[in-house]
Motif scaffolding. Structure first.
Motif, PDB file in Angstrom:
ATOM      1  N   ASN A  45       1.717  -4.882   0.509  1.00 29.61           N
ATOM      2  CA  ASN A  45       2.039  -3.858  -0.481  1.00 29.61           C
ATOM      3  C   ASN A  45       2.585  -2.589   0.155  1.00 29.61           C
ATOM      4  N   ALA A  99       6.072  -3.177   1.033  1.00 29.09           N
ATOM      5  CA  ALA A  99       6.924  -3.107  -0.159  1.00 29.09           C
ATOM      6  C   ALA A  99       7.308  -1.658  -0.443  1.00 29.09           C
ATOM      7  N   ASN A 111      11.038  -0.037  -0.397  1.00 23.72           N
ATOM      8  CA  ASN A 111      11.518   0.581  -1.623  1.00 23.72           C
ATOM      9  C   ASN A 111      12.104   1.977  -1.390  1.00 23.72           C
ATOM     10  N   LEU A 171      20.835 -10.105  -8.849  1.00 17.42           N
ATOM     11  CA  LEU A 171      20.267 -10.980  -9.882  1.00 17.42           C
ATOM     12  C   LEU A 171      21.420 -11.467 -10.749  1.00 17.42           C
ATOM     13  N   PHE A 228      10.973  -0.057  -9.579  1.00 16.26           N
ATOM     14  CA  PHE A 228       9.813  -0.307  -8.723  1.00 16.26           C
ATOM     15  C   PHE A 228       9.214   0.993  -8.199  1.00 16.26           C
ATOM     16  N   MET A 274      13.084  -1.087 -20.770  1.00 16.69           N
ATOM     17  CA  MET A 274      14.243  -1.763 -20.173  1.00 16.69           C
ATOM     18  C   MET A 274      13.784  -2.934 -19.311  1.00 16.69           C
ATOM     19  N   PHE A 275      12.800  -2.631 -18.461  1.00 12.24           N
ATOM     20  CA  PHE A 275      12.347  -3.683 -17.552  1.00 12.24           C
ATOM     21  C   PHE A 275      11.652  -4.788 -18.329  1.00 12.24           C
ATOM     22  N   LEU A 291      14.208  -6.777 -19.904  1.00  9.38           N
ATOM     23  CA  LEU A 291      14.857  -7.629 -18.924  1.00  9.38           C
ATOM     24  C   LEU A 291      14.042  -8.893 -18.733  1.00  9.38           C
ATOM     25  N   ARG A 329      13.950 -11.178 -21.881  1.00  9.48           N
ATOM     26  CA  ARG A 329      15.223 -11.870 -22.035  1.00  9.48           C
ATOM     27  C   ARG A 329      15.288 -13.025 -21.034  1.00  9.48           C
ATOM     28  N   GLN A 330      14.856 -12.691 -19.841  1.00  7.03           N
ATOM     29  CA  GLN A 330      14.862 -13.681 -18.777  1.00  7.03           C
ATOM     30  C   GLN A 330      13.951 -14.851 -19.131  1.00  7.03           C
ATOM     31  N   ARG A 367      15.668 -17.051 -21.498  1.00 10.08           N
ATOM     32  CA  ARG A 367      16.751 -17.747 -20.809  1.00 10.08           C
ATOM     33  C   ARG A 367      16.181 -18.931 -20.026  1.00 10.08           C
ATOM     34  N   GLU A 407      15.053 -15.041  -6.670  1.00 12.69           N
ATOM     35  CA  GLU A 407      14.982 -13.796  -7.428  1.00 12.69           C
ATOM     36  C   GLU A 407      13.746 -12.981  -7.035  1.00 12.69           C
ATOM     37  N   ILE A 431      14.482 -11.277  -3.867  1.00 14.29           N
ATOM     38  CA  ILE A 431      15.327 -10.083  -4.050  1.00 14.29           C
ATOM     39  C   ILE A 431      14.470  -8.915  -4.521  1.00 14.29           C
ATOM     40  N   LYS A 432      13.619  -9.187  -5.510  1.00 17.48           N
ATOM     41  CA  LYS A 432      12.786  -8.103  -6.037  1.00 17.48           C
ATOM     42  C   LYS A 432      11.858  -7.560  -4.957  1.00 17.48           C
ATOM     43  N   MET A 433      11.313  -8.467  -4.162  1.00 13.21           N
ATOM     44  CA  MET A 433      10.419  -8.003  -3.094  1.00 13.21           C
ATOM     45  C   MET A 433      11.185  -7.181  -2.068  1.00 13.21           C
ATOM     46  N   MET A 465      13.575  -5.320  -2.619  1.00 12.53           N
ATOM     47  CA  MET A 465      13.840  -4.015  -3.226  1.00 12.53           C
ATOM     48  C   MET A 465      12.558  -3.208  -3.406  1.00 12.53           C
ATOM     49  N   GLY A 466      11.436  -3.783  -3.018  1.00 16.01           N
ATOM     50  CA  GLY A 466      10.196  -3.017  -3.030  1.00 16.01           C
ATOM     51  C   GLY A 466       9.244  -3.333  -4.170  1.00 16.01           C
ATOM     52  N   ALA A 467       9.431  -4.484  -4.830  1.00 19.45           N
ATOM     53  CA  ALA A 467       8.477  -4.859  -5.875  1.00 19.45           C
ATOM     54  C   ALA A 467       7.156  -5.237  -5.218  1.00 19.45           C
ATOM     55  N   LYS A 468       6.050  -4.698  -5.764  1.00 12.02           N
ATOM     56  CA  LYS A 468       4.752  -5.020  -5.186  1.00 12.02           C
ATOM     57  C   LYS A 468       4.257  -6.345  -5.748  1.00 12.02           C
ATOM     58  N   LEU A 502       3.206  -6.578  -9.415  1.00  9.44           N
ATOM     59  CA  LEU A 502       4.264  -6.628 -10.419  1.00  9.44           C
ATOM     60  C   LEU A 502       4.761  -8.055 -10.621  1.00  9.44           C
TER      61      LEU A 502
END
Ligand SMILES: Nc1ncnc2c1ncn2[C@@H]1O[C@H](COP(=O)(O)OP(=O)(O)OP(=O)(O)O)[C@@H](O)[C@H]1O
Ligand SMILES: [Mg+2]
Lengths: 237, 410
Positions: A75, A78, A82, A95, A110, B1-2, B5, B8-9, B12, B314, B317-319, B321-324, B327
């Motif tokens: 964490n 992360a 970020n 994405l 995030f 928004m998130f 997202l 929607r995902q 899909r 995916e 990618i999120k990780m 970008m800093g997704a914990k 999340l």
């Protein structure tokens, strides 16, 4: 900015273990512009992932902006990714179902930025890379160069000091590649530290310093950073 | 928004996996419907049986005269013990744990005559309290025997609904007169039809009741056939029995421990057994439903594992970008819960549809299926637990992915 001491990275695949990086010592000062070169399999991406806190070393010490980061929890790492690091990949890694806007928004979500501020920030970033007209385009509706510019806008989201790019022009034609490098130049000129992995000697020569990797070791360019110089002064613009 | 997202995902992904999503959702739907339907029918049947049980009376105890089975104070065994109406009155005055009591004089095959019909039926002589104890509820416009009827030894009669029909045919017959054993009686009330699954000497709808005082002047019985007692609370029935045996034991000299001096039928005991049995029966039904639901839950867990495979990149990618972890975990749990909730809601609808469609011819025999609020909440709780458990493991796997590997950078 970066200080690595005796960094090792060992991969264990089944019973075989492989030393991808051995005894790496690396110092990078603020606002350097560095190219990492070397043959395929020499450990460039491995090193980059360690620098960007995507992965942790098997051994050694790593200080990023003065903070010891070699043994942080998942964490904490992360959080570092970020806020302090911006990543640009060869394969763009956007994405696929999300628009340019939504992709750039990711790191801001995030970090918990408020929606009003976030909206403005996303639009500013996309304007900065020249994509103010394509906010709602999905990756499938953009060219490779445009996708890479979205990725750069995304990397700049939380205004990191350090920009890391792993073969950012590898999938692009010469012209789009040059545009991307131009954006990196601007980032360097505005005070960012930029590290680029590349196989393109033109780009490598264009940088301020080149680090050569071979068999998981830095065998040239490991030393004190050369005196600061601008891109134009290096005569490569 | 998130949130948008990811919702929607979600849709899909689910569209992408149409068949699998459908099968999974169907598993939950079917499981939920099974739980609700079994719960509904179980509860319906239970309520119906309770109602029939109460047809005889609520928490009552019936006492018949008996024969002593033990010698007592120099008296031999085998003596006949009977009680009189005065004894019942004495019990009423002295036993405080008692709520109601009434003697029941009875005579079967009493001739009855109206203008159009001759027949025989059972006639009982009782006190006014008898009505509440035995659930003899008068139909609108009628009443049961009251204290005035008792005091004045009025010739009034309360009729079982079937008996009234046999005597007079359909319709309201309160106020009409007919002959019981050649003496004219006035109808004061007719019993509301009721479900009844146990009785002594026949079902109530074929009986007639008159004041005990009138009964005694008609046929000069000295001893009631039985007496019926009701405790203040069902739990006090044991004490009521003891006290009544005590009062009569003192007067007629029998051992209060002698279980045969009086014959006793405590209906609360049968009821207790019945309630326990039904609790087990309903638990069994719900258990079967839950099994089905658990199977559905395993299906959901499976589909989420497939979704995880498809989304590894995916998540990487999120990780990056800093997704914990949390999340990533929440997103996965959220999707599982959404999938389960949709399946569960459809299952509820299906179950209610089926229960509504049960024809009256069937509900007559098995009661009307009902889902109580508590039952519904319980089902929702079970579905919730299944959703959380089914979502947890894929979600944890997702959250524990290593960013580098997930990105497949190599
Ligand atoms: N997860 C892993 N498990 C085992 N070995 C690995 C793993 N990742 C990388 N390696 C090995 O480590 C070595 C260095 O890999 P790395 O991706 O860093 O090379 P690179 O210099 O980036 O090559 P390229 O120029 O082709 O991208 C390679 O020999 C590779 O096979
Ligand atoms: Mg590489």
């Amino acid at each position: 900015m970066i200080s690595m001491k005796n960094i090792r990275k060992v991969y264990n695949t089944g019973k075989v273990s492989f030393e991808a990086l051995r005894d790496i010592n690396l110092e990078v000062e603020d606002n350097e512009y560095i190219a990492i070169v070397g043959p395929s399999g020499s450990g460039k991406s491995t090193l980059m992932n360690l620098i960007g806190c995507l992965d942790t070393p098997s051994d050694g010490e790593y200080y990023l902006s003065g903070r010891k980061v070699d043994s942080l929890t998942a964490n904490e790492l992360a959080g570092v990714r970020n806020r302090e690091v911006g990543f640009v990949f060869q394969a763009f890694n956007l994405l696929p179902y999300a628009s340019a806007y939504e992709n750039v928004e990711l790191p801001l979500l995030f970090s918990g930025m408020r929606s009003k501020k976030r909206k403005k920030r996303v639009v500013d970033l996309l304007n900065r890379v020249g994509l103010g007209e394509k906010l709602q385009n999905k990756p499938t509706e953009m060219s490779g160069g445009e996708m890479q510019r979205v990725a750069i806008a995304r990397a700049l989201g939380n205004d990191p000091k350090l920009i890391l790019a792993d073969e950012p022009t590898g999938n692009l034609d010469t012209k789009s590649g040059a545009e991307i490098i131009k954006i990196f130049d601007e980032l360097w000129e505005t005070g960012h530290t930029v590290i680029v992995i590349t196989h393109d000697m033109n780009i490598a020569n264009h940088c301020q310093r080149t680090i050569k990797l071979k068999d998981g070791m830095i065998y040239n360019g490991n030393g004190f950073p050369v005196k600061k110089q601008t891109a134009s002064a290096a005569g490569l613009n | 928004m998130f949130q948008l997202l990811s919702i929607r995902q979600f849709f899909r992904d689910m569209r992408h996996q149409k068949l699998r999503t459908f099968m999974t959702m169907f598993g939950i739907l079917w499981g939920t419907a099974a739980v609700i339907i079994l719960l509904g029918f179980g509860t319906g049947l239970y309520k119906y049986q309770i109602k029939r049980f109460k047809g005889l009376g609520e928490n009552i105890c019936i006492f018949w005269p008996g024969l002593t089975s033990k010698p007592w104070k120099g008296l031999p065994r085998g003596r006949r013990i009977r009680f009189t109406e005065e004894d019942v009155a004495r019990i009423k005055a002295s036993v405080t744990s008692l709520k109601r009591i009434s003697p029941e004089f009875a005579r079967s095959s009493v001739p009855m005559k109206t203008g159009r019909n001759n027949l025989v039926a059972r006639v009982a002589g009782v006190w006014p309290e008898f009505s509440e104890m035995r659930n003899l509820i008068p139909q609108a416009g009628g009443r049961f025997i009251n204290a005035m009827d008792m005091a004045e030894k009025r010739r009034v009669v309360f009729l079982g609904n079937r008996l009234a029909e046999r005597l007079f045919g359909q319709g309201d017959h309160v106020g009409r007169t007919f002959f019981i054993d050649n003496i004219p009686f006035t109808v004061i009330g007719i019993m509301s039809p009721k479900e009844q699954n146990s009785s002594y000497s026949g079902r109530d709808y074929n009986h007639a009741w008159i004041p005990s005082s009138t009964f005694k002047t008609m046929w000069s019985h000295r001893y009631p056939q039985m007496m019926i007692a009701q405790a203040q609370k069902p739990s006090m029935m044991g004490r009521v029995k003891k006290d009544i045996e005590g009062v009569l034991g003192t007067k007629y000299s029998f051992d209060p421990e002698d279980t045969e001096a009086l014959m006793i039928w405590d209906t609360t005991e049968g009821f207790k057994f019945f309630a326990t049995f039904f609790l087990a029966f309903r638990a069994f039904l719900v258990g079967i439903g839950c099994m089905t639901l658990v199977t559905g839950g395993i299906g959901v867990s499976n589909i989420m594992n497939v979704v995880l495979e498809e989304r590894t990149k995916e998540i990487g990618i999120k990780m990056a970008m800093g997704a914990k972890k949390r999340l990533i975990m929440i997103q996965f749990m959220f999707e599982t819960i959404l999938l389960t909730a949709i399946g569960g809601a459809l299952g509820f609808l299906l179950a209610f549809g089926i229960m509504k469609a049960v024809p009256p011819s069937l509900t007559e025999n098995i009661g009307e299926p009902t889902v109580t609020l508590a039952g519904g909440l319980m089902a929702i709780g079970i579905i919730g637990v299944i959703a959380i458990v089914a979502g947890f493991f894929p979600a944890r796997r997702a959250a524990n992915l290593e960013p580098v590997k997930a990105l497949k950078l190599f």
